[in-house]
Design a protein around this motif. Sequence first.
Motif, PDB file in Angstrom:
ATOM      1  N   LYS A  67      37.372  46.684  41.950  1.00  0.00           N
ATOM      2  CA  LYS A  67      36.836  46.088  40.734  1.00  0.00           C
ATOM      3  C   LYS A  67      37.961  45.431  39.940  1.00  0.00           C
ATOM      4  O   LYS A  67      38.940  46.078  39.598  1.00  0.00           O
ATOM      5  N   THR A  68      37.813  44.171  39.687  1.00  0.00           N
ATOM      6  CA  THR A  68      38.774  43.336  38.947  1.00  0.00           C
ATOM      7  C   THR A  68      40.223  43.628  39.323  1.00  0.00           C
ATOM      8  O   THR A  68      41.070  43.860  38.476  1.00  0.00           O
ATOM      9  N   PRO A  69      40.552  43.606  40.628  1.00  0.00           N
ATOM     10  CA  PRO A  69      41.952  43.823  41.013  1.00  0.00           C
ATOM     11  C   PRO A  69      42.822  42.673  40.505  1.00  0.00           C
ATOM     12  O   PRO A  69      42.378  41.526  40.444  1.00  0.00           O
ATOM     13  N   TRP A  70      44.048  42.987  40.163  1.00  0.00           N
ATOM     14  CA  TRP A  70      44.954  41.957  39.613  1.00  0.00           C
ATOM     15  C   TRP A  70      46.325  42.017  40.280  1.00  0.00           C
ATOM     16  O   TRP A  70      46.694  41.145  41.014  1.00  0.00           O
ATOM     17  N   GLY A 343      36.000  33.476  48.451  1.00  0.00           N
ATOM     18  CA  GLY A 343      35.850  33.322  47.010  1.00  0.00           C
ATOM     19  C   GLY A 343      37.191  33.150  46.326  1.00  0.00           C
ATOM     20  O   GLY A 343      38.135  32.579  46.885  1.00  0.00           O
ATOM     21  N   ARG A 344      37.272  33.655  45.107  1.00  0.00           N
ATOM     22  CA  ARG A 344      38.467  33.491  44.286  1.00  0.00           C
ATOM     23  C   ARG A 344      39.613  34.363  44.816  1.00  0.00           C
ATOM     24  O   ARG A 344      39.409  35.540  45.135  1.00  0.00           O
ATOM     25  N   LEU A 345      40.795  33.772  44.891  1.00  0.00           N
ATOM     26  CA  LEU A 345      41.980  34.499  45.350  1.00  0.00           C
ATOM     27  C   LEU A 345      42.917  34.693  44.167  1.00  0.00           C
ATOM     28  O   LEU A 345      43.329  33.731  43.516  1.00  0.00           O
ATOM     29  N   ARG A 346      43.271  35.954  43.888  1.00  0.00           N
ATOM     30  CA  ARG A 346      44.090  36.282  42.717  1.00  0.00           C
ATOM     31  C   ARG A 346      45.557  36.485  43.054  1.00  0.00           C
ATOM     32  O   ARG A 346      46.435  36.001  42.356  1.00  0.00           O
ATOM     33  N   THR A 347      45.827  37.270  44.096  1.00  0.00           N
ATOM     34  CA  THR A 347      47.191  37.718  44.342  1.00  0.00           C
ATOM     35  C   THR A 347      47.531  37.561  45.810  1.00  0.00           C
ATOM     36  O   THR A 347      46.696  37.797  46.687  1.00  0.00           O
ATOM     37  N   VAL A 348      48.761  37.156  46.076  1.00  0.00           N
ATOM     38  CA  VAL A 348      49.275  37.057  47.432  1.00  0.00           C
ATOM     39  C   VAL A 348      50.675  37.658  47.421  1.00  0.00           C
ATOM     40  O   VAL A 348      51.489  37.361  46.552  1.00  0.00           O
ATOM     41  N   VAL A 349      50.944  38.555  48.388  1.00  0.00           N
ATOM     42  CA  VAL A 349      52.203  39.287  48.429  1.00  0.00           C
ATOM     43  C   VAL A 349      52.720  39.316  49.859  1.00  0.00           C
ATOM     44  O   VAL A 349      51.960  39.595  50.798  1.00  0.00           O
TER      45      VAL A 349
END
Length: 382
Positions: A67-70, A343-349
């Motif tokens: 849920k809502t990961p950031w 869908g939406r992509l927030r974080t890439v590591v």
Amino acid sequence: MTAVLAAAALLLTAGCSSDGGGSPGSGGSTKAGGTASGASPSGQTAERTPPAKGTVKVLRTVAEGLKTPWGLAPLPDGGLLVSSRDDGTIIRVDEKTGKKTELGKVSGVSPAGEGGLLGIALSPDYASDHMIYAYFTSASDNRIVRMLYDEHRPAGEQLGAPDTVFRGIPKGYIHNGGRIAFGTDGMLYAGTGESGQRGLAQDRKSLGGKILRMTPEGEPAPGNPFPDSPVYTYGHRNVQGLAWDDRQRLFASEFGQDTWDELNAIKPGADYGWPDAEGRSDNTRYQNPIAQWHTDDASPSGIAYVKGVIWMAGLKGQRLWRVPLNGTKASAAPQAFLTGEYGRLRTVVAAGGDRMWLVTSNTDGRGTPEKGDDRILEARVT
């Protein structure tokens, strides 16, 4: 897709939106590289330019139902720490089984709009101090805290009380920035937003619309460009991506308003133009981006450096962008992957070698319901 790539090629020599667009209400760091962009350190061999075109293959879904990961921070002994923007919690994900364990709730988080519990990073001395740093929105500001992580305590009780190391970053319903990362210089870098108050970006006395550089205790870092100030660069709208290359040069992604999102090479003390410039400008006072995109195609959040390439997660654009580098310039046109697939992509590591972790952001209030809950993906890239 062909049209997007053609347009990107035209934008190569140039190079910000809210989490999903220009309108109000509309986008983990890891221990990373070093100090700043600029000339290559003397005595190093010539740089190899990566291929103009690359590939992305999603290998598996590591975990779902988030849920809502950031933010995401890999642990040195295995496991992925993930922050939840709206819940204000940090969980640990077993990257082999997908099992999720809640560390605890971060005290003082006050989520609203784009604010909440945002970026996380491990202390540079994590092996001995077991400290987790977190950037979050409180009732009065955005701030950075650190907490002791004790994995031997019961689930939900593994986080110590937050110790505030830096406070006073302007907060807003939009443009809270939030990405944090430690450089190899041991200093803590933070990308902030101007909280919807455009004038703060050009005010060097304000912490809004900046990249900040500080000691792990929250003091202005030695060698900063402005005396007794944590401000490293200014003129930013909303910085949510920070990454270094293998020569310790810093890059940052930035949301535009309605026209251009940016990927920038970061030069200490430089002015990146907002609100006077969005995207490329003819004014030599401002640093131009190394690549830029229309906001519908990007709305960038996290970035990562893997094998000569900056990889950039797109929220509204719902795609992963590949930008090959030659020093601090793009060596070829940006290339898009996974358009609309997750869908939406927030974080890439970076995950070591040719692997990356990707975190989706479909539960942030602007996602597409049919994309389902959020997840962590493992991908192989070239």
